[in-house]
Design a protein around this motif. Sequence first.
Motif, PDB file in Angstrom:
ATOM      1  N   SER A   5      23.249   3.760   5.337  1.00 59.70           N
ATOM      2  CA  SER A   5      23.500   4.308   4.122  1.00 59.70           C
ATOM      3  C   SER A   5      22.341   3.659   3.070  1.00 59.70           C
ATOM      4  O   SER A   5      22.398   2.536   3.285  1.00 59.70           O
ATOM      5  N   GLY A   6      21.967   4.188   1.964  1.00 58.39           N
ATOM      6  CA  GLY A   6      21.280   3.395   1.104  1.00 58.39           C
ATOM      7  C   GLY A   6      21.321   3.922  -0.325  1.00 58.39           C
ATOM      8  O   GLY A   6      22.228   4.864  -0.429  1.00 58.39           O
ATOM      9  N   ALA A   7      21.030   3.049  -1.461  1.00 61.19           N
ATOM     10  CA  ALA A   7      21.249   3.475  -2.668  1.00 61.19           C
ATOM     11  C   ALA A   7      20.496   5.088  -2.874  1.00 61.19           C
ATOM     12  O   ALA A   7      20.853   5.712  -3.838  1.00 61.19           O
ATOM     13  N   LEU A   8      19.485   5.111  -2.185  1.00 66.19           N
ATOM     14  CA  LEU A   8      18.509   6.417  -2.499  1.00 66.19           C
ATOM     15  C   LEU A   8      18.109   6.814  -0.956  1.00 66.19           C
ATOM     16  O   LEU A   8      18.244   5.974  -0.087  1.00 66.19           O
ATOM     17  N   ASN A   9      17.826   8.056  -0.974  1.00 67.92           N
ATOM     18  CA  ASN A   9      17.026   8.801   0.261  1.00 67.92           C
ATOM     19  C   ASN A   9      15.940   7.667   0.607  1.00 67.92           C
ATOM     20  O   ASN A   9      15.362   7.415  -0.066  1.00 67.92           O
ATOM     21  N   TYR A  10      15.857   7.623   1.872  1.00 67.33           N
ATOM     22  CA  TYR A  10      14.718   6.923   2.628  1.00 67.33           C
ATOM     23  C   TYR A  10      14.351   7.513   3.850  1.00 67.33           C
ATOM     24  O   TYR A  10      14.925   8.325   4.443  1.00 67.33           O
ATOM     25  N   ALA A  11      12.888   7.059   4.328  1.00 70.28           N
ATOM     26  CA  ALA A  11      12.621   7.534   5.514  1.00 70.28           C
ATOM     27  C   ALA A  11      12.180   6.262   6.348  1.00 70.28           C
ATOM     28  O   ALA A  11      11.891   5.257   5.550  1.00 70.28           O
ATOM     29  N   TYR A  12      11.950   6.376   7.671  1.00 74.06           N
ATOM     30  CA  TYR A  12      11.508   5.098   8.231  1.00 74.06           C
ATOM     31  C   TYR A  12      10.051   5.402   8.606  1.00 74.06           C
ATOM     32  O   TYR A  12       9.465   6.232   8.658  1.00 74.06           O
ATOM     33  N   HIS A  13       9.213   4.298   8.542  1.00 76.75           N
ATOM     34  CA  HIS A  13       8.030   3.976   9.434  1.00 76.75           C
ATOM     35  C   HIS A  13       8.251   3.377  10.840  1.00 76.75           C
ATOM     36  O   HIS A  13       8.626   2.095  10.819  1.00 76.75           O
ATOM     37  N   LEU A  14       8.098   3.986  11.922  1.00 77.21           N
ATOM     38  CA  LEU A  14       8.588   3.524  13.114  1.00 77.21           C
ATOM     39  C   LEU A  14       7.247   2.982  13.850  1.00 77.21           C
ATOM     40  O   LEU A  14       6.201   3.533  13.914  1.00 77.21           O
ATOM     41  N   ASP A  15       7.647   1.757  14.726  1.00 76.95           N
ATOM     42  CA  ASP A  15       6.363   1.431  15.730  1.00 76.95           C
ATOM     43  C   ASP A  15       7.060   2.210  16.914  1.00 76.95           C
ATOM     44  O   ASP A  15       7.724   2.129  17.644  1.00 76.95           O
ATOM     45  N   ILE A 125      -6.857  10.968   3.135  1.00 79.43           N
ATOM     46  CA  ILE A 125      -6.485   9.655   3.663  1.00 79.43           C
ATOM     47  C   ILE A 125      -5.145   9.635   3.685  1.00 79.43           C
ATOM     48  O   ILE A 125      -4.639   9.630   2.643  1.00 79.43           O
ATOM     49  N   TRP A 126      -4.256   8.993   4.664  1.00 74.91           N
ATOM     50  CA  TRP A 126      -3.147   8.528   4.750  1.00 74.91           C
ATOM     51  C   TRP A 126      -3.404   7.046   4.590  1.00 74.91           C
ATOM     52  O   TRP A 126      -4.151   6.375   5.201  1.00 74.91           O
ATOM     53  N   ASP A 127      -2.211   6.115   4.096  1.00 70.64           N
ATOM     54  CA  ASP A 127      -2.150   4.981   3.797  1.00 70.64           C
ATOM     55  C   ASP A 127      -0.878   4.516   3.779  1.00 70.64           C
ATOM     56  O   ASP A 127      -0.024   4.864   3.029  1.00 70.64           O
ATOM     57  N   ILE A 128      -0.236   3.819   4.931  1.00 71.14           N
ATOM     58  CA  ILE A 128       1.090   3.672   5.134  1.00 71.14           C
ATOM     59  C   ILE A 128       1.182   1.936   5.195  1.00 71.14           C
ATOM     60  O   ILE A 128       0.585   1.105   6.048  1.00 71.14           O
ATOM     61  N   GLY A 129       2.072   1.431   4.421  1.00 77.45           N
ATOM     62  CA  GLY A 129       2.574  -0.003   4.157  1.00 77.45           C
ATOM     63  C   GLY A 129       3.406  -0.610   5.231  1.00 77.45           C
ATOM     64  O   GLY A 129       4.335   0.005   5.538  1.00 77.45           O
ATOM     65  N   LEU A 130       2.960  -1.671   6.119  1.00 79.01           N
ATOM     66  CA  LEU A 130       3.956  -1.971   6.933  1.00 79.01           C
ATOM     67  C   LEU A 130       3.735  -3.686   6.867  1.00 79.01           C
ATOM     68  O   LEU A 130       3.211  -4.074   6.177  1.00 79.01           O
ATOM     69  N   PRO A 131       4.888  -4.462   7.362  1.00 82.34           N
ATOM     70  CA  PRO A 131       4.657  -5.855   6.956  1.00 82.34           C
ATOM     71  C   PRO A 131       3.565  -6.703   7.374  1.00 82.34           C
ATOM     72  O   PRO A 131       3.007  -7.513   6.736  1.00 82.34           O
ATOM     73  N   SER A 132       2.852  -6.436   8.503  1.00 85.03           N
ATOM     74  CA  SER A 132       1.853  -7.165   8.994  1.00 85.03           C
ATOM     75  C   SER A 132       0.438  -6.428   8.742  1.00 85.03           C
ATOM     76  O   SER A 132      -0.520  -6.966   8.990  1.00 85.03           O
TER      77      SER A 132
END
Length: 369
Positions: A5-15, A125-132
């Motif tokens: 659960s989270g404070a707001l709705n969220y989605a995942y960016h999955l590897d 164009i899509w642009d998805i932020g990930l840690p690295s």
Amino acid sequence: MAPYSGALNYAYHLDAAKLAARLSRHAVGTLGVTHLQDKVVAVDAGESGDIAAVRTRGGERVEGDLFIDCSGHAALLIGGHYGVEWINRSPILANDRALAVQVPVAEGSPIQSQTIGTAQEAGWIWDIGLPSRRGIGCVYASRFLEDDKAEAILRDYIARAVPDVPPDSLTPRRLSFPTGHRAEFWRGNCLAVGLSAGFIEPLEASAIVMIELSLGALIDNFPASRLAMDVHAARFNELFRTRWDRVVDFLKLHYLLSRRDEPYWRAQRDPTTVPPRLAELVELWRDQPPSRYDLPLTDEIFPAASYQYVWYGMGGAVPPHLPPPTPAMRTQLDQLRQRTRSLLSVLPSNRALLGSHVAAGAREKVAQP
Ligand SMILES: Cc1cc2nc3c(=O)[nH]c(=O)nc-3n(C[C@H](O)[C@H](O)[C@H](O)COP(=O)(O)OP(=O)(O)OC[C@H]3O[C@@H](n4cnc5c(N)ncnc54)[C@H](O)[C@@H]3O)c2cc1C
């Protein structure tokens, strides 16, 4: 807080590769699934026309009561064996190419918490932020844009968005895809899931949710025997034909509301390319806001709120006779603004949140050697 659960709705960016390995470990280790990795080279049909077994390059013959075709664009069973018709949706949605590239980012740099989609002269164009890294790519229509020009547009975007990365160090991967889906997804004892069932361009990322919905529908309506399978199949096909229509309509709405004036955008707005149901809804939404009555499935992929977001966000007409907000509505809007301010002041940044999850995962691994 309850798990996930989270404070707001969220989605995942999955590897995807890591998730696939994890699901495989879970299926084999916990659920007792036999995982055979091999190439399917032939299909044996039974007398009834059902699939009796598949044969592999390694010489195995795998029999089954129900076969799930998850062979991607190859569509070995639903297309190759059953020859189920492909419904081409490219006259409605013109994109048929993509370029994808992974762009490294500096350690500790901020991670955007949403996918950024930016319209371009013949696509987006899509642009998805990930840690690295950032996953950046371009989706376009080969009818309107040559591959090299698309790559130049993508490189130009990256040079502006991530200026510290030398452009020559990146080699975008070129992908092409047919836009459409099968006329039936379940034929005989074979259910197509994923790309074998269909693919519509990735705007609004509907592919994985369609996979989940397909598997959910199968689990909820699992045939106890072959006797009822055709009834299950007919119901599944009707539901998923509606779902694919909905995906097409929702994506088309984005193009229909655009105001760009290049040939690609004008062609995407051509009224002859608009599905009749969407044309009718657009007429309706000039008179009243998109509502749940326009989308009667209990689990719509895109609920009325999604349509309202796109419709009003992209400048769709506000009904002329809409009454002014009531005091109760104004109070609700004030509360929403207040909640936004307080969440912004207490929620961690995306990088801090992901960092804490990674650290918690590492601690768990140490605790369970
Ligand atoms: C860059 C990119 C970004 C994306 N982002 C998103 C997103 O954000 N959200 C979203 O919903 N979707 C996204 N998608 C789409 C999504 O990833 C795909 O729709 C999904 O992975 C398709 O899964 P699939 O299993 O149907 O097909 P695939 O992943 O293509 O898998 C098919 C498998 O079948 C195997 N196979 C084929 N023939 C045989 C044979 N003869 N024998 C045995 N095996 C065989 C292949 O080797 C392959 O492993 C993205 C796709 C790309 C390329």
